[in-house]
Design a protein around this motif. Structure first.
Motif, PDB file in Angstrom:
ATOM      1  N   GLN A 381       0.828  -1.202   0.000  1.00  0.00           N
ATOM      2  CA  GLN A 381       0.000   0.000   0.000  1.00  0.00           C
ATOM      3  C   GLN A 381       0.863   1.253   0.000  1.00  0.00           C
ATOM      4  O   GLN A 381       0.582   2.222  -0.713  1.00  0.00           O
ATOM      5  CB  GLN A 381      -0.937  -0.017   1.212  1.00  0.00           C
ATOM      6  N   ALA A 382       1.947   1.227   0.771  1.00  0.00           N
ATOM      7  CA  ALA A 382       2.841   2.390   0.841  1.00  0.00           C
ATOM      8  C   ALA A 382       3.572   2.617  -0.477  1.00  0.00           C
ATOM      9  O   ALA A 382       3.878   3.759  -0.835  1.00  0.00           O
ATOM     10  CB  ALA A 382       3.847   2.206   1.974  1.00  0.00           C
ATOM     11  N   SER A 394      -5.322   0.652  -2.107  1.00  0.00           N
ATOM     12  CA  SER A 394      -4.463   1.710  -1.550  1.00  0.00           C
ATOM     13  C   SER A 394      -5.186   3.035  -1.327  1.00  0.00           C
ATOM     14  O   SER A 394      -4.587   3.980  -0.818  1.00  0.00           O
ATOM     15  CB  SER A 394      -3.282   1.961  -2.497  1.00  0.00           C
ATOM     16  N   SER A 395      -6.464   3.103  -1.746  1.00  0.00           N
ATOM     17  CA  SER A 395      -7.252   4.345  -1.671  1.00  0.00           C
ATOM     18  C   SER A 395      -6.742   5.429  -2.616  1.00  0.00           C
ATOM     19  O   SER A 395      -7.071   6.602  -2.461  1.00  0.00           O
ATOM     20  CB  SER A 395      -7.305   4.903  -0.235  1.00  0.00           C
ATOM     21  N   TRP A 396      -5.961   5.066  -3.617  1.00  0.00           N
ATOM     22  CA  TRP A 396      -5.461   6.025  -4.603  1.00  0.00           C
ATOM     23  C   TRP A 396      -6.545   6.393  -5.604  1.00  0.00           C
ATOM     24  O   TRP A 396      -7.382   5.571  -5.984  1.00  0.00           O
ATOM     25  CB  TRP A 396      -4.270   5.415  -5.348  1.00  0.00           C
ATOM     26  N   LYS A 397      -6.522   7.638  -6.057  1.00  0.00           N
ATOM     27  CA  LYS A 397      -7.335   8.117  -7.173  1.00  0.00           C
ATOM     28  C   LYS A 397      -6.429   8.995  -8.025  1.00  0.00           C
ATOM     29  O   LYS A 397      -5.626   9.758  -7.476  1.00  0.00           O
ATOM     30  CB  LYS A 397      -8.533   8.906  -6.641  1.00  0.00           C
ATOM     31  N   LEU A 407     -11.192   4.015   3.386  1.00  0.00           N
ATOM     32  CA  LEU A 407     -10.095   3.291   4.015  1.00  0.00           C
ATOM     33  C   LEU A 407      -9.516   2.274   3.034  1.00  0.00           C
ATOM     34  O   LEU A 407     -10.260   1.617   2.291  1.00  0.00           O
ATOM     35  CB  LEU A 407     -10.625   2.569   5.257  1.00  0.00           C
ATOM     36  N   ALA A 408      -8.193   2.162   2.984  1.00  0.00           N
ATOM     37  CA  ALA A 408      -7.553   1.157   2.120  1.00  0.00           C
ATOM     38  C   ALA A 408      -8.031  -0.238   2.526  1.00  0.00           C
ATOM     39  O   ALA A 408      -8.140  -0.547   3.713  1.00  0.00           O
ATOM     40  CB  ALA A 408      -6.041   1.260   2.245  1.00  0.00           C
ATOM     41  N   ASP A 409      -8.309  -1.058   1.538  1.00  0.00           N
ATOM     42  CA  ASP A 409      -8.971  -2.347   1.780  1.00  0.00           C
ATOM     43  C   ASP A 409      -7.968  -3.503   1.772  1.00  0.00           C
ATOM     44  O   ASP A 409      -7.439  -3.871   0.716  1.00  0.00           O
ATOM     45  CB  ASP A 409     -10.037  -2.592   0.723  1.00  0.00           C
TER      46      ASP A 409
END
Length: 467
Positions: A381-382, A394-397, A407-409
């Motif tokens: 995720q990082a 990662s909750s990226w857009k 929240l990142a899943d």
């Protein structure tokens, strides 16, 4: 030659109505697509994180140096453009003026428009068309017009195509090269199942394709614009009733899985070997992809580990309420995790099995993983480089504030990492292995007996016989 199959006109020349599916992240490259075109069909270079090469012809590793996700995202776009340009140039040379070369992009990949424009700007005269799915690519026709190439949207229903046509495509009717119908129950990779469709109840593709043609006719689209059947296509003889069928108009066929096992296919031998072991039912339609789409892949240890992770899942609340009457005493730090009595017992059992860490999901649940899994999830995720327009993992857009706001899943995974790994020699058991649901034919089709691996030309010639 299979009875009734005729060449079609595409990009100013006659080609076989056989299209190589554009499998992303280096699974379809210049070698396979150029050879497919040279055999008289339409080869498709994947423009999704394609490989580029140094002066000695070695693949350049995609290493990300940026300190922020936005920096790494720009690196990803640069890699993608350089790689796709290199693949197109090599494929065009191999094709030798025969067939045609398309490129394939996923609309939901990060920076899709920037990549597409960057590639088309540098490959003028070498790319005939762009196939594009995994989302609703409204701007595809506008970009195709800008560079004078055909566009071939990938849809899974007539309704989806009508939405695209009404909103944008009707403005550029002259460059609609074909409409790809990708069966959401049979195709490999990401699938376009809608909320109204049951993933466990496959539907016959014929009525769905007939409905697509009827919608196209209502919009004044000629029957000479092919509908490309994709997903579950293996033997042409299975589709005999589709050829020269007045209800369907002109039909072409896309092959995604079969071209994986050829001499020119760029996937590693260890992956090719695994394809020959697949049994019927070994491909799973699942929803672990960080795109949020359903996806089909081989049920290997990697996929089973994701299944297990989601099965080790319990709901919680941050205060005592309703069924949540017991404080969770394993997997978490602090006392504000309340769960049902039965879930507390399950959590303690998982803890005893080594799944000692609980991670929050966006749905107010906890999944239990090993400390090693937790470390890997957090690192992946990082390290996110924004390979998707929206990433659940990662909750990226890829626009605005660069966050989905959710929240990142941890129930998902880094798809970029896994697909790059498997395409470049890592263990297929420990990575996502995309395949269509007809992949079991590698084991049962006599064409592949005694370990035979055909060249692309041999495969196309075989397909043309009906087998």
């Amino acid at each position: 030659m299979f009875k009734g199959l005729k060449p079609i006109q595409y990009a100013g020349r006659e080609v076989w109505p056989l299209i190589e599916g554009g499998k992303g992240v280096s699974a379809t490259n210049h070698a396979s697509s150029g050879a497919w075109a040279a055999a008289g069909g339409i080869g498709t270079v994947s423009a999704v994180n394609a490989d580029s090469y140094d002066e000695d012809g070695n693949v350049i590793p995609q290493v990300y140096e940026g300190r922020t996700r936005t920096d790494r995202h720009q690196e990803l776009i640069d890699y993608a453009i350089e790689g796709a340009v290199a693949q197109v140039e090599r494929a065009h040379e191999i094709a030798g003026g025969k067939g045609a070369i398309n490129i394939n992009v996923l609309w939901e990949m990060g920076g899709a428009e920037a990549v597409l424009q960057g590639v088309l700007e540098r490959t003028k005269g070498k790319v005939a068309g762009v196939t594009c799915g995994a989302g609703m690519p409204y701007r595809l026709s506008e970009i195709a017009k800008q560079y004078g190439v055909y566009y071939l949207p990938i849809v899974s229903s007539g309704r989806a195509f009508r939405a695209l046509w009404k909103r944008a495509y009707h403005k550029v009717p002259e460059l609609l090269g074909a409409v790809v119908y990708e069966d959401p129950w049979l195709a490999g990779g990401h699938n376009g199942l809608s909320n109204a469709e049951d993933p466990t109840k496959p539907e016959d593709p014929f009525p769905r394709v007939k409905q697509l043609r009827e919608m196209m006719r209502k919009e004044g689209i000629s029957d000479d614009i092919p509908i490309v059947m994709a997903g579950g296509v293996w033997f042409l003889r299975d589709w005999n009733d589709w050829i020269d069928n007045d209800d369907l108009g002109k039909i072409a066929f896309q092959y995604g899985t079969r071209p994986l096992l050829t001499k020119e296919s760029p996937i590693p031998d260890i992956w090719k070997d695994e394809l020959t072991k697949i049994e019927e039912g070994d491909v799973l339609l699942h929803k672990f992809s960080p795109t949020g789409f359903y996806s089909s892949a081989v049920k290997n240890p990697f996929l089973r580990s994701l299944q297990g992770r989601s099965e080790r899942q319990i709901p919680f609340s941050t205060e005592k309420a309703g069924e949540h009457t017991h404080q969770l005493d394993v997997g978490v730090k602090g006392k504000n995790f309340w769960v049902a009595a039965g879930d507390l017992l399950r959590a303690r059992e998982w803890d005893g099995q080594g799944f000692t860490t609980a991670l929050k999901t966006p749905d107010n649940t906890l999944v239990f993983v090993t400390p090693e899994e937790r470390a890997m999830i957090r690192k992946d995720q990082a390290d996110c480089m924004g390979c998707l327009s929206h990433c659940a993992f990662s909750s990226w857009k890829d626009h605005d504030n660069y966050s989905t706001g959710r929240l990142a899943d941890p129930r998902s995974f880094c798809i970029q990492k896994s697909l790059q790994n498997i395409a470049h020699g890592a263990d297929p058991h420990e990575n996502l292995m995309f395949a269509g649901h007809a992949a079991y034919n590698f084991k049962t089709d006599p064409f592949y007996s005694n370990g035979f691996v055909p060249s692309v030309k041999e495969l196309v010639d075989r397909i043309l016989t009906g087998d």
